[in-house]
Enzyme design. Structure first.
Site, mmCIF file in Angstrom:
data_model
loop_
_atom_site.group_PDB
_atom_site.id
_atom_site.type_symbol
_atom_site.label_atom_id
_atom_site.label_comp_id
_atom_site.label_asym_id
_atom_site.label_seq_id
_atom_site.Cartn_x
_atom_site.Cartn_y
_atom_site.Cartn_z
ATOM 1 N N TYR A 258 0.815 -1.220 0.000
ATOM 2 C CA TYR A 258 0.000 0.000 0.000
ATOM 3 C C TYR A 258 0.849 1.271 0.000
ATOM 4 C CZ TYR A 258 -3.606 3.398 1.059
ATOM 5 O OH TYR A 258 -4.431 4.494 1.006
ATOM 6 N N ALA B 179 3.930 1.645 -0.725
ATOM 7 C CA ALA B 179 4.803 1.646 -1.903
ATOM 8 C C ALA B 179 4.042 2.085 -3.142
ATOM 9 C CB ALA B 179 5.401 0.254 -2.111
#
Length: 270
Positions: free
Chosen positions: A177, A179
């Site tokens: 998430y 990233a």
């Protein structure tokens, strides 16, 4: 009305901030194409939205995205605004349940003065990581790639990408998430530079606690704890965030590009 005779495309439009943005643009006179993977929920949500066109769409499918924008071109011959609001914080219900369980365990441990060591990284499968990145990052890339030629032909436009406060601060959660949402910020900055000569502005929102169905899947006590971390101790409504989207898409926001604005109640300060 600020967006009369304008054409707007909103992803994640069946609920939450995407639906609020679609409703706000329609109220300002725009023709709104609303895309969402849930065809039934989209049709129900858009039944009360004037000048709206529901578009069932999986934004992780590049060919389907291209076809959706070809439809907009054929029906309207222009595109003025793209709002990339679609996103997920987990690839499936099992992963979401695990995330909520870990969050709550950490919250209880903190209340009891115990140390909590969340473990996400080694339990993330290739498939789960790929699924979230394809929706949260590939999706905005696919839509931006298809929208840019239409906006160039129109003479300009505005793109608003939804990132997250989790992309701007350290958060213990599955890496896919933050990233993917940090990738959205890189996409925003690059496309802002590339598209500026064509009068196309690209900005990002990085919301914190917003009262959406996705946010409300967490335990109420944990939500209260998260809100308590903010100087402004309440959740935002999707309609509040939609007003920032309108500003960034309007002439009033004409000097903004490549920016990240975080409606997070002061959780993120830059």
């Amino acid at each position: 009305m600020r967006f009369e005779n304008k054409v707007v495309f909103v992803t994640g439009a069946a609920s939450g901030m995407g639906l609020a943005a679609a409703e706000a643009f329609a109220a300002e006179g725009a023709v709104v194409y609303g895309a969402d993977i849930s065809a039934d929920r989209l049709a129900e949500s858009f039944a009360a939205v004037p000048r709206s066109v529901p578009v069932p769409l999986d934004i992780s499918d590049g060919a389907a995205v291209r076809a959706a924008f070809e439809r907009v071109d054929a029906e309207q011959g222009r595109l003025d605004v793209l709002v990339n609001a679609a996103g997920v914080n987990a690839p499936n219900k099992a992963a979401l349940d695990q995330l909520n369980e870990q969050n709550y365990e950490g919250f209880v441990a903190m209340k009891e003065g115990r140390q909590h060591r969340p473990e996400f990284l080694e339990h993330i499968s290739d498939e789960d990581f790929d699924r979230v990145v394809r929706i949260n990052l590939h999706g905005p890339f696919f839509t931006t790639r298809s929208a840019a030629p239409l906006m160039k032909r129109t003479g300009g436009g505005a793109i608003i990408n939804f990132s997250s406060a989790a992309a701007l601060m350290g958060v213990a959660m599955p890496a896919y998430y933050p990233a993917s949402k940090a990738g959205v910020l890189g996409l925003t900055r690059e496309t802002a530079i590339e598209l500026a000569p064509f009068n196309i502005r690209v900005n990002a929102l990085a919301p914190g606690a917003v009262d959406t169905p996705l946010f409300r899947q967490s335990d109420d006590e944990f939500i209260d704890f998260l809100v308590g971390l903010q100087p402004i101790r309440r959740t935002a409504t999707p309609a509040e965030v939609a007003q920032t989207v309108l500003f960034l898409a309007s002439d009033e926001g004409s000097y903004y590009t490549g920016q990240t604005i975080s409606p997070s109640g002061g959780l993120v300060m830059q």
